[in-house]
Design a protein around this motif. Structure first.
Motif, PDB file in Angstrom:
ATOM      1  N   SER A 180      50.561  42.233  39.092  1.00  0.00           N
ATOM      2  CA  SER A 180      50.145  43.664  39.598  1.00  0.00           C
ATOM      3  C   SER A 180      51.022  44.852  38.536  1.00  0.00           C
ATOM      4  O   SER A 180      50.704  45.965  38.659  1.00  0.00           O
ATOM      5  N   ASN A 181      51.920  44.048  37.895  1.00  0.00           N
ATOM      6  CA  ASN A 181      52.684  44.483  37.400  1.00  0.00           C
ATOM      7  C   ASN A 181      52.703  44.725  35.868  1.00  0.00           C
ATOM      8  O   ASN A 181      53.567  45.588  35.422  1.00  0.00           O
ATOM      9  N   ILE A 182      51.297  44.455  35.121  1.00  0.00           N
ATOM     10  CA  ILE A 182      50.878  44.540  33.946  1.00  0.00           C
ATOM     11  C   ILE A 182      49.418  45.500  34.081  1.00  0.00           C
ATOM     12  O   ILE A 182      48.699  45.569  34.671  1.00  0.00           O
ATOM     13  N   SER A 183      48.787  46.570  32.628  1.00  0.00           N
ATOM     14  CA  SER A 183      48.192  47.084  32.832  1.00  0.00           C
ATOM     15  C   SER A 183      47.101  46.276  32.257  1.00  0.00           C
ATOM     16  O   SER A 183      47.317  44.947  31.739  1.00  0.00           O
ATOM     17  N   MET A 184      46.519  47.113  32.860  1.00  0.00           N
ATOM     18  CA  MET A 184      44.451  46.597  32.187  1.00  0.00           C
ATOM     19  C   MET A 184      44.033  46.208  30.765  1.00  0.00           C
ATOM     20  O   MET A 184      44.074  45.150  30.293  1.00  0.00           O
ATOM     21  N   VAL A 185      45.355  46.938  30.072  1.00  0.00           N
ATOM     22  CA  VAL A 185      44.921  46.462  28.297  1.00  0.00           C
ATOM     23  C   VAL A 185      45.972  45.053  27.812  1.00  0.00           C
ATOM     24  O   VAL A 185      45.651  44.785  27.317  1.00  0.00           O
ATOM     25  N   GLU A 186      46.895  45.850  28.897  1.00  0.00           N
ATOM     26  CA  GLU A 186      48.356  44.732  28.618  1.00  0.00           C
ATOM     27  C   GLU A 186      47.201  43.460  29.090  1.00  0.00           C
ATOM     28  O   GLU A 186      47.785  42.493  28.410  1.00  0.00           O
ATOM     29  N   ALA A 187      46.445  43.034  30.076  1.00  0.00           N
ATOM     30  CA  ALA A 187      46.029  41.431  30.717  1.00  0.00           C
ATOM     31  C   ALA A 187      45.280  41.738  30.089  1.00  0.00           C
ATOM     32  O   ALA A 187      44.847  40.113  29.603  1.00  0.00           O
ATOM     33  N   ALA A 188      44.033  42.214  29.162  1.00  0.00           N
ATOM     34  CA  ALA A 188      43.420  41.885  27.695  1.00  0.00           C
ATOM     35  C   ALA A 188      43.972  41.072  26.915  1.00  0.00           C
ATOM     36  O   ALA A 188      42.736  40.746  26.611  1.00  0.00           O
ATOM     37  N   ALA A 189      45.121  42.110  26.246  1.00  0.00           N
ATOM     38  CA  ALA A 189      45.589  40.779  25.397  1.00  0.00           C
ATOM     39  C   ALA A 189      46.226  39.772  25.604  1.00  0.00           C
ATOM     40  O   ALA A 189      47.000  39.229  24.385  1.00  0.00           O
ATOM     41  N   LEU A 190      46.783  39.021  26.666  1.00  0.00           N
ATOM     42  CA  LEU A 190      46.547  37.892  27.103  1.00  0.00           C
ATOM     43  C   LEU A 190      46.097  36.879  26.907  1.00  0.00           C
ATOM     44  O   LEU A 190      46.399  36.266  25.893  1.00  0.00           O
TER      45      LEU A 190
ATOM     46  N   PHE B  58      26.878  31.650  14.978  1.00  0.00           N
ATOM     47  CA  PHE B  58      26.496  32.466  15.465  1.00  0.00           C
ATOM     48  C   PHE B  58      25.438  33.102  14.501  1.00  0.00           C
ATOM     49  O   PHE B  58      25.293  33.348  13.716  1.00  0.00           O
ATOM     50  N   LYS B  59      24.355  33.876  16.074  1.00  0.00           N
ATOM     51  CA  LYS B  59      23.781  34.498  15.275  1.00  0.00           C
ATOM     52  C   LYS B  59      23.381  35.702  15.727  1.00  0.00           C
ATOM     53  O   LYS B  59      22.109  36.295  15.685  1.00  0.00           O
ATOM     54  N   GLY B  60      24.359  36.700  15.628  1.00  0.00           N
ATOM     55  CA  GLY B  60      24.430  37.944  16.624  1.00  0.00           C
ATOM     56  C   GLY B  60      24.193  37.775  17.975  1.00  0.00           C
ATOM     57  O   GLY B  60      24.185  36.931  18.460  1.00  0.00           O
ATOM     58  N   GLY B  61      24.691  39.476  18.395  1.00  0.00           N
ATOM     59  CA  GLY B  61      24.485  39.157  19.622  1.00  0.00           C
ATOM     60  C   GLY B  61      25.355  39.795  19.925  1.00  0.00           C
ATOM     61  O   GLY B  61      26.366  40.533  19.548  1.00  0.00           O
ATOM     62  N   PRO B  62      26.102  40.049  21.727  1.00  0.00           N
ATOM     63  CA  PRO B  62      26.922  40.000  22.465  1.00  0.00           C
ATOM     64  C   PRO B  62      28.172  39.255  21.468  1.00  0.00           C
ATOM     65  O   PRO B  62      28.324  38.767  21.399  1.00  0.00           O
ATOM     66  N   VAL B  63      29.650  40.823  21.377  1.00  0.00           N
ATOM     67  CA  VAL B  63      30.697  39.972  20.927  1.00  0.00           C
ATOM     68  C   VAL B  63      31.818  40.301  21.934  1.00  0.00           C
ATOM     69  O   VAL B  63      31.981  41.276  22.883  1.00  0.00           O
ATOM     70  N   GLY B  64      33.187  40.146  22.012  1.00  0.00           N
ATOM     71  CA  GLY B  64      34.245  40.304  21.981  1.00  0.00           C
ATOM     72  C   GLY B  64      34.514  39.148  23.710  1.00  0.00           C
ATOM     73  O   GLY B  64      34.214  39.007  23.570  1.00  0.00           O
ATOM     74  N   ALA B  65      35.292  38.145  23.571  1.00  0.00           N
ATOM     75  CA  ALA B  65      35.949  37.479  24.016  1.00  0.00           C
ATOM     76  C   ALA B  65      37.013  37.834  25.657  1.00  0.00           C
ATOM     77  O   ALA B  65      37.340  37.464  26.998  1.00  0.00           O
ATOM     78  N   ASP B  66      38.410  38.634  25.249  1.00  0.00           N
ATOM     79  CA  ASP B  66      38.949  38.636  25.666  1.00  0.00           C
ATOM     80  C   ASP B  66      39.386  40.104  26.389  1.00  0.00           C
ATOM     81  O   ASP B  66      38.177  41.180  26.328  1.00  0.00           O
ATOM     82  N   VAL B  67      39.602  39.477  27.796  1.00  0.00           N
ATOM     83  CA  VAL B  67      38.910  41.126  28.905  1.00  0.00           C
ATOM     84  C   VAL B  67      39.312  41.526  29.995  1.00  0.00           C
ATOM     85  O   VAL B  67      40.170  40.421  30.718  1.00  0.00           O
ATOM     86  N   SER B  68      39.500  42.537  31.168  1.00  0.00           N
ATOM     87  CA  SER B  68      40.567  42.497  31.939  1.00  0.00           C
ATOM     88  C   SER B  68      38.824  43.445  32.527  1.00  0.00           C
ATOM     89  O   SER B  68      38.318  44.437  31.657  1.00  0.00           O
ATOM     90  N   GLY B  69      39.402  43.485  34.072  1.00  0.00           N
ATOM     91  CA  GLY B  69      38.018  44.378  34.406  1.00  0.00           C
ATOM     92  C   GLY B  69      38.678  43.968  35.924  1.00  0.00           C
ATOM     93  O   GLY B  69      39.275  42.764  37.052  1.00  0.00           O
ATOM     94  N   VAL B  70      37.249  44.721  36.489  1.00  0.00           N
ATOM     95  CA  VAL B  70      36.840  44.499  38.611  1.00  0.00           C
ATOM     96  C   VAL B  70      36.203  43.745  38.593  1.00  0.00           C
ATOM     97  O   VAL B  70      35.330  44.018  37.970  1.00  0.00           O
ATOM     98  N   VAL B  71      36.295  42.879  39.068  1.00  0.00           N
ATOM     99  CA  VAL B  71      35.476  41.941  39.842  1.00  0.00           C
ATOM    100  C   VAL B  71      34.084  42.782  40.293  1.00  0.00           C
ATOM    101  O   VAL B  71      34.193  43.471  41.630  1.00  0.00           O
ATOM    102  N   GLU B  72      32.621  42.818  40.023  1.00  0.00           N
ATOM    103  CA  GLU B  72      31.432  43.404  40.267  1.00  0.00           C
ATOM    104  C   GLU B  72      30.885  42.608  41.195  1.00  0.00           C
ATOM    105  O   GLU B  72      30.123  42.816  42.640  1.00  0.00           O
ATOM    106  N   ALA B  73      30.393  40.917  40.779  1.00  0.00           N
ATOM    107  CA  ALA B  73      29.593  39.782  41.730  1.00  0.00           C
ATOM    108  C   ALA B  73      29.592  38.820  40.988  1.00  0.00           C
ATOM    109  O   ALA B  73      30.849  38.257  39.964  1.00  0.00           O
ATOM    110  N   ILE B  74      29.996  38.218  42.290  1.00  0.00           N
ATOM    111  CA  ILE B  74      29.645  36.392  42.284  1.00  0.00           C
ATOM    112  C   ILE B  74      28.786  35.799  42.321  1.00  0.00           C
ATOM    113  O   ILE B  74      27.791  36.487  43.115  1.00  0.00           O
ATOM    114  N   GLY B  75      28.107  34.832  40.907  1.00  0.00           N
ATOM    115  CA  GLY B  75      26.839  34.066  40.967  1.00  0.00           C
ATOM    116  C   GLY B  75      26.520  33.740  42.136  1.00  0.00           C
ATOM    117  O   GLY B  75      28.230  32.721  42.804  1.00  0.00           O
ATOM    118  N   PRO B  76      26.180  33.528  42.880  1.00  0.00           N
ATOM    119  CA  PRO B  76      25.060  32.569  43.770  1.00  0.00           C
ATOM    120  C   PRO B  76      25.512  30.970  43.467  1.00  0.00           C
ATOM    121  O   PRO B  76      25.963  30.288  42.506  1.00  0.00           O
TER     122      PRO B  76
END
Length: 136
Positions: free
Chosen positions: A107-117, A50-68
């Motif tokens: 829909s029955n779990i929060s964003m925080v709960e989803a990120a923990a999964l 690992f050479k440094g840079g962004p970290v963090g893997a488990d995530v929840s959120g909203v789709v903003e854009a989809i690649g071509p």
């Protein structure tokens, strides 16, 4: 690399450009991210390669854009969760995530709960099926 409790290692950077997803990727507006032992070890430089840079893997959120040309059942605006271990960056405001590792958030779990999964859930499943030999 170093002590992740110091500002020299972990810091807030303002006004970065919003990343753009490539083919097979999805841009997620991050609502929650989980920290796992692997994240801490990456920051402390305890994982070779690992050479440094962004970290963090488990995530929840909203789709903003989809690649071509990305094939996915997800759409802009969907609430999602997944494991961005290949692309990292879940600790940012936006994260690029491979489309094949994202799922709609129940829909029955929060964003925080989803990120923990993602990692913890996979680890639990592997423990039950592989080590515990759980059957249907």
């Amino acid at each position: 690399h170093g002590d992740p409790t110091t500002a020299e290692v972990i810091s807030v950077v303002e006004d970065l450009p919003t990343p753009q997803p490539k083919q097979g990727e999805i841009l997620v507006k991050v609502h929650a991210a989980a920290i796992n032992p692997v994240d801490w070890k990456l920051i402390e430089n305890r994982i070779l390669g690992f050479k440094g840079g962004p970290v963090g893997a488990d995530v929840s959120g909203v789709v903003e854009a989809i690649g071509p040309d990305t094939v996915t059942a997800l759409a802009v605006g969907d609430e999602v969760y997944g494991d961005a271990i290949a692309t990292k960056g879940a600790f940012g405001e936006y994260a690029i995530v491979q489309a094949n590792v994202l799922a709609k958030k129940p829909s029955n779990i929060s964003m925080v709960e989803a990120a923990a999964l993602p990692l913890a859930g996979l680890t639990a499943l592997q423990g039950l099926t592989t080590q515990g030999q759980l059957q249907q």
